[in-house]
Design a protein around this motif. Structure first.
Motif, PDB file in Angstrom:
ATOM      1  N   PRO A 103       0.809  -1.221   0.000  1.00 31.42           N
ATOM      2  CA  PRO A 103       0.000   0.000   0.000  1.00 31.42           C
ATOM      3  C   PRO A 103       0.837   1.264   0.000  1.00 31.42           C
ATOM      4  N   TYR A 124       2.805   2.807  -9.540  1.00 36.74           N
ATOM      5  CA  TYR A 124       1.737   3.716  -9.949  1.00 36.74           C
ATOM      6  C   TYR A 124       1.796   4.990  -9.108  1.00 36.74           C
ATOM      7  N   PRO A 129      -6.574   6.782  -9.404  1.00 35.06           N
ATOM      8  CA  PRO A 129      -7.920   6.462  -8.906  1.00 35.06           C
ATOM      9  C   PRO A 129      -7.994   5.065  -8.301  1.00 35.06           C
ATOM     10  N   GLU A 130      -8.821   4.935  -7.287  1.00 40.71           N
ATOM     11  CA  GLU A 130      -8.907   3.691  -6.537  1.00 40.71           C
ATOM     12  C   GLU A 130      -9.296   2.502  -7.418  1.00 40.71           C
ATOM     13  N   ASP A 131     -10.198   2.730  -8.392  1.00 37.86           N
ATOM     14  CA  ASP A 131     -10.600   1.615  -9.251  1.00 37.86           C
ATOM     15  C   ASP A 131      -9.431   1.127 -10.103  1.00 37.86           C
ATOM     16  N   GLN A 132      -8.529   2.057 -10.478  1.00 33.78           N
ATOM     17  CA  GLN A 132      -7.343   1.665 -11.227  1.00 33.78           C
ATOM     18  C   GLN A 132      -6.382   0.868 -10.345  1.00 33.78           C
ATOM     19  N   VAL A 133      -6.221   1.328  -9.116  1.00 33.26           N
ATOM     20  CA  VAL A 133      -5.359   0.605  -8.178  1.00 33.26           C
ATOM     21  C   VAL A 133      -5.887  -0.806  -7.961  1.00 33.26           C
ATOM     22  N   GLU A 134      -7.197  -0.933  -7.814  1.00 31.00           N
ATOM     23  CA  GLU A 134      -7.791  -2.253  -7.603  1.00 31.00           C
ATOM     24  C   GLU A 134      -7.532  -3.176  -8.792  1.00 31.00           C
TER      25      GLU A 134
END
Length: 245
Positions: A103, A124, A129-134
């Protein structure tokens, strides 16, 4: 006269039957040969298609390649000035970063050692954006030779993936070239130490390593024997830093 005609008719009928049988045999042979040829063509075509798809899936464009002239072990705690950001290889510390998902940023000198073992390091931007990280996190499965972490240094794109001597940039996590890069170079064999381990060493983030080195918890790369159980790397073994023999 009638008997002679009947005999003639029998001979003629026999000839006709023989001709018909020979015709049917030729037809069966032709069908058999045609079937074999068709099957061979289909098999060859299928193989060619699969080879094409495999080559296509492993064809990666826009990959930057670099020479790595030196990859010596330097004293743990001694910073290395890498030419690329994130680095793609070079001198590094004796321990390696456990493969997994982090993280927070990890220590480059440890991650480069993981690259030397055939890992791919996906960095990264912290503001991704969180959706990209996911999506990036979803690329990792236990046992993969992947290190996935945010990166606070300069990068040419929101996402940068590095293997030993190679690097690719991506704007989004679903970039096809990024996916192909990972498939092609994860567990790479054209690295200084192919097949070497990517677990059992450093599970700490860069901040934790810095704290250990400056706070007296670790000296010369030797672990303190304690770790923060609340911040382990996903998919990595929770073990302290150890020097590679």
């Amino acid at each position: 006269m009638a008997k002679k005609k009947t005999a003639e008719e029998r001979r003629q009928r026999a000839a006709e039957l023989k001709a018909q049988r020979l015709k049917e045999e030729r037809r069966r042979k032709i069908l058999t040969i045609s079937g074999v040829v068709t099957a061979v063509v289909l098999v060859v075509g299928l193989i060619a298609f699969l080879v094409f798809m495999e080559v296509r899936s492993r064809s990666v464009s826009n990959v930057a390649e670099y020479e790595v002239p030196s990859y010596e072990h330097v004293e743990t705690g001694q910073p290395v000035d890498y030419e690329q950001s994130p680095p793609v290889g070079g001198d590094h510390w004796s321990a390696w970063q456990n493969c997994g998902v982090y993280p927070e940023p990890v220590t480059p000198e440890f991650a480069v050692h993981s690259l030397e073992h055939g890992a791919v390091w996906i960095n990264y931007e912290p503001g991704l954006p969180e959706d990209q990280v996911e999506q990036l996190v979803g690329m990792y499965s236990a046992g993969d030779y992947l290190v996935i972490s945010p990166y606070e240094g300069e990068m040419e794109a929101p996402i940068v993936a590095s293997s030993w001597g190679r690097q690719i940039t991506a704007e989004t996590a679903d970039d096809e070239m990024l996916q192909r890069f990972v498939r092609l170079y994860e567990r790479g064999t054209d690295v200084p130490e192919p097949g070497a381990s990517c677990s059992g060493q450093v599970a700490e983030t860069a901040a934790e390593v810095e704290s250990l080195l400056t706070g007296g918890g670790a000296e010369g790369g030797e672990g303190s024997g304690e770790e923060d159980p609340d911040a382990p790397a996903e998919g990595s073994e929770e073990q302290p830093m150890e020097e590679e023999e």
